[in-house]
Design an enzyme around this catalytic site. Structure first.
Site, PDB file in Angstrom:
ATOM      1  N   HIS B  69     -12.850  11.195  -5.524  1.00 11.01           N
ATOM      2  CA  HIS B  69     -13.195   9.746  -5.118  1.00 11.01           C
ATOM      3  C   HIS B  69     -12.116   8.993  -4.578  1.00 11.01           C
ATOM      4  CE1 HIS B  69     -13.516   4.961  -6.284  1.00 11.01           C
ATOM      5  NE2 HIS B  69     -12.781   4.996  -6.488  1.00 11.01           N
ATOM      6  N   ASP B  98     -15.838   1.570  28.141  1.00 16.89           N
ATOM      7  CA  ASP B  98     -16.001   2.561  27.287  1.00 16.89           C
ATOM      8  C   ASP B  98     -14.884   3.024  26.424  1.00 16.89           C
ATOM      9  OD1 ASP B  98     -17.090   4.520  25.745  1.00 16.89           O
ATOM     10  OD2 ASP B  98     -18.846   4.874  26.934  1.00 16.89           O
ATOM     11  N   TRP B 134      -5.611  12.006  -6.454  1.00 21.74           N
ATOM     12  CA  TRP B 134      -5.512  12.458  -4.588  1.00 21.74           C
ATOM     13  C   TRP B 134      -4.191  12.155  -4.049  1.00 21.74           C
ATOM     14  CZ3 TRP B 134      -4.164   9.374  -0.520  1.00 21.74           C
ATOM     15  CH2 TRP B 134      -3.202   7.754  -0.774  1.00 21.74           C
ATOM     16  N   SER B 162      -9.196  14.558  13.387  1.00 22.32           N
ATOM     17  CA  SER B 162     -10.162  13.505  13.533  1.00 22.32           C
ATOM     18  C   SER B 162      -9.583  12.237  13.796  1.00 22.32           C
ATOM     19  CB  SER B 162     -11.225  14.105  12.882  1.00 22.32           C
ATOM     20  OG  SER B 162     -11.960  12.598  12.361  1.00 22.32           O
ATOM     21  N   SER B 163      -8.540  11.937  12.613  1.00 17.70           N
ATOM     22  CA  SER B 163      -7.751  10.797  12.729  1.00 17.70           C
ATOM     23  C   SER B 163      -6.864  10.410  13.987  1.00 17.70           C
ATOM     24  CB  SER B 163      -6.848  10.382  11.473  1.00 17.70           C
ATOM     25  OG  SER B 163      -7.239   9.962  11.110  1.00 17.70           O
ATOM     26  N   HIS B 246       2.872   6.019   2.588  1.00 13.67           N
ATOM     27  CA  HIS B 246       2.385   4.080   1.981  1.00 13.67           C
ATOM     28  C   HIS B 246       2.554   3.925   3.923  1.00 13.67           C
ATOM     29  CE1 HIS B 246       3.650   1.404   0.626  1.00 13.67           C
ATOM     30  NE2 HIS B 246       4.583   0.490   1.920  1.00 13.67           N
ATOM     31  N   GLU B 248       0.070   5.247   5.235  1.00 17.02           N
ATOM     32  CA  GLU B 248      -1.363   5.621   5.385  1.00 17.02           C
ATOM     33  C   GLU B 248      -2.341   3.636   4.975  1.00 17.02           C
ATOM     34  OE1 GLU B 248      -3.746   7.082   5.976  1.00 17.02           O
ATOM     35  OE2 GLU B 248      -5.405   6.425   5.067  1.00 17.02           O
ATOM     36  N   TYR B 250      -0.870   0.580   4.826  1.00 19.82           N
ATOM     37  CA  TYR B 250      -0.916   0.065   5.904  1.00 19.82           C
ATOM     38  C   TYR B 250      -1.551   0.792   6.882  1.00 19.82           C
ATOM     39  CZ  TYR B 250       2.562  -2.258   3.105  1.00 19.82           C
ATOM     40  OH  TYR B 250       3.116  -2.184   1.933  1.00 19.82           O
ATOM     41  N   SER B 261      -8.388 -12.067  10.638  1.00 20.75           N
ATOM     42  CA  SER B 261      -7.824 -13.035  11.665  1.00 20.75           C
ATOM     43  C   SER B 261      -8.915 -12.940  13.262  1.00 20.75           C
ATOM     44  CB  SER B 261      -6.375 -12.569  12.375  1.00 20.75           C
ATOM     45  OG  SER B 261      -5.779 -11.862  11.506  1.00 20.75           O
ATOM     46  N   HIS B 295       9.572   4.098  -3.094  1.00 20.49           N
ATOM     47  CA  HIS B 295       8.942   3.006  -4.120  1.00 20.49           C
ATOM     48  C   HIS B 295       7.616   3.666  -4.943  1.00 20.49           C
ATOM     49  CE1 HIS B 295       6.364   0.770  -1.368  1.00 20.49           C
ATOM     50  NE2 HIS B 295       5.768   1.417  -2.086  1.00 20.49           N
ATOM     51  N   HIS B 296       7.393   4.730  -4.983  1.00 14.90           N
ATOM     52  CA  HIS B 296       6.094   5.848  -5.556  1.00 14.90           C
ATOM     53  C   HIS B 296       6.982   6.196  -6.872  1.00 14.90           C
ATOM     54  CE1 HIS B 296       2.990   3.948  -3.093  1.00 14.90           C
ATOM     55  NE2 HIS B 296       3.716   3.785  -2.193  1.00 14.90           N
ATOM     56  N   THR B 321       4.529 -10.005   4.941  1.00 11.61           N
ATOM     57  CA  THR B 321       2.934  -9.923   3.985  1.00 11.61           C
ATOM     58  C   THR B 321       2.469 -12.079   4.132  1.00 11.61           C
ATOM     59  OG1 THR B 321       3.200  -8.181   3.793  1.00 11.61           O
ATOM     60  CG2 THR B 321       1.286  -9.154   2.346  1.00 11.61           C
ATOM     61  N   LYS B 324       1.564 -13.543   7.448  1.00 14.73           N
ATOM     62  CA  LYS B 324      -0.233 -13.602   7.546  1.00 14.73           C
ATOM     63  C   LYS B 324      -0.772 -14.317   6.397  1.00 14.73           C
ATOM     64  CE  LYS B 324      -1.248  -9.657   9.759  1.00 14.73           C
ATOM     65  NZ  LYS B 324      -1.239  -9.263  10.689  1.00 14.73           N
ATOM     66  N   ARG B 443      -3.371   6.434 -16.635  1.00 14.90           N
ATOM     67  CA  ARG B 443      -4.104   5.827 -15.526  1.00 14.90           C
ATOM     68  C   ARG B 443      -4.780   7.602 -15.663  1.00 14.90           C
ATOM     69  NH1 ARG B 443      -1.424   6.568  -9.454  1.00 14.90           N
ATOM     70  NH2 ARG B 443      -3.762   6.703  -8.716  1.00 14.90           N
TER      71      ARG B 443
END
Lengths: 382, 519
Positions: B69, B98, B134, B162-163, B246, B248, B250, B261, B295-296, B321, B324, B443
């Protein structure tokens, strides 16, 4: 396949019942654990401090949210086009932008001060009254009481005691479903206990909310944590780091007892940790072997010895269980490096290992006729 | 237009596509399909958690579900969705004919189905699919992993390639193909957020590739990067993973901010407030994302100084943040607001993402994170940011630009209904998860103690409602394409600004062969 039609039918009815019962206002008024929705301060001073800090931060967030969403809500209602307005054209204001950068900064600084103080306390593991080594295994805990006077340590495994039948919905679930173990950790009240955490296989995490302890148990590392419970009682927790198949089934139970009770318990435990080296009949070994196998081995190799293909090997008809007995003992005692098979010599006593190996060599149609004695294991170790 | 060649016919149009609109369309449909695959896994998870006990799946399969998932949603659904949006919109927004590198564009798309097929095929292998979450912490993902892990590693490598190619293309396009007069500080916010995201991707994806390569070496070539028994370090894996992980998050959320926006000014009929502070805030968030990874890992036993540093640095993210969010509200302030579906989803994003931001701030504070870590509180937090942030804004983007893409208007009543179903379903799913998390539910478990039963049942019911809302969205999109009211207006929305709204609807196959001039 995984889907069961009957089950789905049953759930549909349950769902209907749920909606009827729980959406009626009287049900919402019911007190009790079931609707617990916040942290608990638990039974330690540190836990109270963490709880207070949590509540302070939560209320600051709520206050900010009320202001910000209040303004937003006002705009959404009052500045609609349908009220016949012409839109304004402004698109910047240096003053406002500086203000809403500086104010949050000040709020953050206000939060940092108490947070840092509490953090320093969490890391202060000095001057502990007792040291307990906690080792995580797939999927159980080992507690080793370290004798500070240089006497012999003793240790035991703590394994979930909820019967599989309750998990499979064949029996009604008990009050402490999934949160009960065969042998809890026992610590004295009002004493600072230091936990030394490590793991034998993958990463686990030892978490007891009421004692305000959560720390990772990592193979190759020894982490420290501590608690100082002020109330006698039984406190429950769970492994908090995904550690494989039965991650959800390795609970933690801690009995906090009076100092006298602790002394009594300690003495009896030291006595019981002696190894029983007497010779047993094959029937005796098979009988005790079955329950010990189911407790210690069945999570991977399954109760029917079939394992899980591709993940955990079968023992039924396996060349190890049917082959040379010394090789079988070797694998159980020393494990297989690089796989999930742990070295059980470090976890279980020789009499327990003997019963398990005997059972594995004679159950599920494995008919070697061998019976392995505790002395075989101790001899093997030498 | 002087040239008159349209798209090739049949399958060749898609296999050999070099047109940014065709490739964008493929990205969008592919990610939408993956969204349903990942969503199906979520439904299995929530069905199993509907009540205590094991009913539908065994624990090993449950772990495969949570793992896949997460992987499918992050790498298969959300990331490609925003790349698809970038492909469609960036050339049209900056007045380019293009993308700068159209053939590489083709390759970066077609690698995706290859990678995802490889990933999904692990379900059919002996030992099943990856079952280690994940975040695939070693050594659960190395020594103790099923044999299919090797295919997972290969899939991650292809996704990364690819990315990276996609990002290089986006950057090359933004840097080189802007219309005359479009300076950097005149670019639409969506283009800005993607430019910054592309930098993040180019910096972060190779780190992920490094992590999985070390896993591959540990599994097959006898190294011990992450094995304590061989002198390695399991915590090293987490440092490397989150150094990617991390940024990722963002990578996922910044393009979503860009979409919001664009949409909020349109339906406020007022220009975006604080454009330049928006740009600087985005850049600050991107910079900070690289220095807060641990922080994870507050409970891994870092030294006290490390805990304090990562706490302070993480809390700083609240400032840009906040800027924004305040800017979006100031944009609406004094406007003339209307609430078509794109605006509903955008306002909901601002509101719900902010809630995720508040819980993020709570999680940043190390001493209380010890209580939250690895509980359902974390699950609630990141679904408020990922789903309400990325998926809600993506839905807003689809409603907003669908008339431009197809030349047809969606049914506004159906779309608004779909919004309210999604909004209620989402909150019913994830809000109670804050409660069970705080009350002590870990979890990633297939079963739970009886005290958590009621909130979990609510959560499951909410998730089925939210799942239904997505099927409804699919229906609305197909209905629009097949029989939506023709919408030939260049400018679909009264308050819309930007070069894409100067083009015909549907946008012609080739646009801006002659660059427009931006004043």
């Amino acid at each position: 396949m995984y889907l069961r039609i009957n089950w789905l039918m049953k759930q549909t009815f349950r769902l209907a019942g749920f909606l009827l019962v729980y959406l009626s206002p009287s049900a919402w008024a019911k007190p009790g654990d079931r609707w617990e929705m916040n942290l608990s301060p638990g039974v330690t001073e540190l836990g109270q401090e963490v709880y207070d800090l949590h509540m302070i931060i939560l209320w600051i967030c709520v206050a900010i949210a009320v202001v910000v969403f209040g303004i937003m809500g006002y705009v959404l209602v009052a500045h609609r086009k349908s009220s016949g307005r012409t839109p304004a054209t402004f698109d910047e204001s240096t003053k406002v932008e500086i203000a809403w950068t500086i104010v949050p900064t000040l709020i953050l600084i206000a939060m940092v001060v108490p947070a840092t103080q509490t953090m320093i306390k969490i890391y202060d593991t000095s001057e502990a009254d007792l040291d307990i080594m906690i080792t995580g295994y797939q999927w159980k805990w080992k507690y080793e009481y370290i004798d500070k006077e240089g006497g012999e340590n003793f240790s035991y495994m703590s394994i979930m005691s909820t019967p599989q039948a309750q998990i499979d919905n064949l029996e009604p679930k008990g009050e402490n479903y999934l949160l009960e173990v065969d042998e809890p950790l026992v610590i004295p009240v009002n004493k600072k206990a230091r936990f030394l955490l490590t793991a034998a296989d993958v990463i686990h995490a030892w978490w007891v909310p009421a004692l305000s302890v959560k720390k990772d148990a990592i193979p190759g590392f020894v982490n420290e944590a501590w608690t100082l419970p002020t109330e006698i009682g039984t406190y429950r927790g769970q492994c908090a780091e995904l550690c494989g198949k039965d991650h959800g089934f390795m609970p933690i139970v801690v009995n906090v007892v009076s100092e006298e009770d602790y002394a009594v318990w300690l003495a009896s435990k030291k006595n019981a940790s002696k190894v029983d080296l007497s010779v047993k009949s094959k029937d005796e070994l098979m009988a005790s072997g079955q329950s010990l196998y189911e407790k210690n081995c069945a999570a991977c190799h399954m109760a029917n010895g079939a394992g899980i293909p591709g993940v955990f090997p079968a023992l039924k008809d396996s060349p190890i269980a049917l082959g040379d007995v010394n090789e079988h003992i070797n694998i159980v005692v020393n494990g297989t490096p690089g796989t999930a098979m742990a070295a059980y010599g470090a976890q279980l006593k020789p009499d327990v290992l003997a019963a398990i190996i005997t059972y594995e060599r004679n159950a599920w149609g494995n008919a070697t006729g061998d019976s392995v004695q505790a002395s075989d294991i101790t001899n093997f170790n030498q | 237009m002087s040239e008159h060649h349209g798209p090739a016919k049949g399958i060749k149009r898609w296999l050999f596509a070099t047109n940014h609109k065709d490739i964008g369309t493929m990205y969008l449909w592919f990610s939408f399909a993956m969204f349903f695959v990942g969503g199906f896994f979520a439904m299995v998870i929530r069905a199993e958690l509907f009540q205590p006990g094991l009913q539908l799946v065994d624990p090993q399969f449950f772990n495969q579900m949570t793992t896949m998932h997460g992987l499918v949603m992050v790498f298969g659904a959300i990331m490609p969705a925003f790349v698809g949006l970038a492909n469609w919109m960036i050339p049209m927004m900056i007045g380019a004919p293009d993308m700068a590198l159209p053939r590489m564009n083709n390759l970066s798309f077609w690698l995706l189905p290859v990678a995802v097929t490889l990933l999904i095929s692990t379900f059919f292998m002996e030992g099943g699919a990856p079952a280690f979450g994940w975040t695939f912490y070693a050594p659960l993902s190395t020594t103790y992993a099923p044999p299919s892990t090797t295919f997972f590693i290969f899939a991650v490598h292809i996704l990364g390639a690819s990315s990276i190619m996609g990002s290089i293309n986006i950057l090359a396009t933004i840097i080189n193909l802007r219309a005359p007069g479009m300076t950097y500080m005149k670019m639409p916010m969506f283009v800005w957020t993607w430019a910054i995201t592309a930098f993040l991707l180019i910096a972060a994806m190779p780190v992920l590739a490094g992590a999985v390569t070390m896993m591959l070496m540990d599994i097959h070539f006898g190294t011990s990067f992450f094995s304590a028994a061989g002198g390695g370090d399991p915590v090293l894996f987490q440092h490397v993973f989150w150094f990617f992980g991390h940024p990722e998050v963002y990578i996922i959320i910044l393009p979503a901010f860009g979409v919001i926006s664009e949409i909020i000014p349109t339906f406020s009929r007022k220009p975006l407030f604080g454009y330049s502070s928006m740009v600087y805030a985005t850049a600050s968030i991107a910079f900070l994302s690289f220095i807060v990874w641990a922080h994870h890992m507050y409970t891994t036993g870092m030294p006290l100084a490390g805990e304090l540093y990562f706490m302070y640095a993480t809390m700083l993210i609240a400032i840009p943040t906040g800027v924004k969010v305040f800017n979006w509200i100031a944009t609406m302030f004094g406007g003339a607001l209307t609430f078509e579906a794109p605006m509903l989803f955008s306002v909901a994003t601002v509101f719900l993402f902010s809630l995720g931001g508040f819980t993020g701030l709570m999680l940043a504070i190390a001493p209380i994170d010890f209580a939250y870590q690895e509980s359902y509180f974390v699950v609630a937090h990141f679904h408020y940011t990922m789903v309400a942030g990325a998926i809600f804004s993506m839905t807003a983007a689809v409603y907003y630009w669908l008339p431009k893409w197809t030349g047809r208007m969606y049914n506004e009543t159906l779309a608004k209904t779909q919004f309210w179903i999604a909004f209620v379903g989402f909150n019913l799913t994830f809000f109670p998860q804050h409660f069970v998390g705080l009350a002590g539910m870990p979890r990633r478990t297939p079963d739970y103690a009886l005290q958590f039963a009621d909130f979990n049942m609510m959560s499951s019911i909410g998730s089925f409602i939210y799942g239904f809302a997505q099927l409804f969205l699919l229906y609305i999109i197909i209905q629009t394409i097949r029989s939506g009211k023709e919408n030939a207006d260049e400018k679909t929305w009264e308050g819309a600004n930007g070069l894409e709204w100067t083009l015909a609807s549907p946008a012609p196959f080739h646009t801006f062969s002659t660059p427009p001039t931006v004043k």
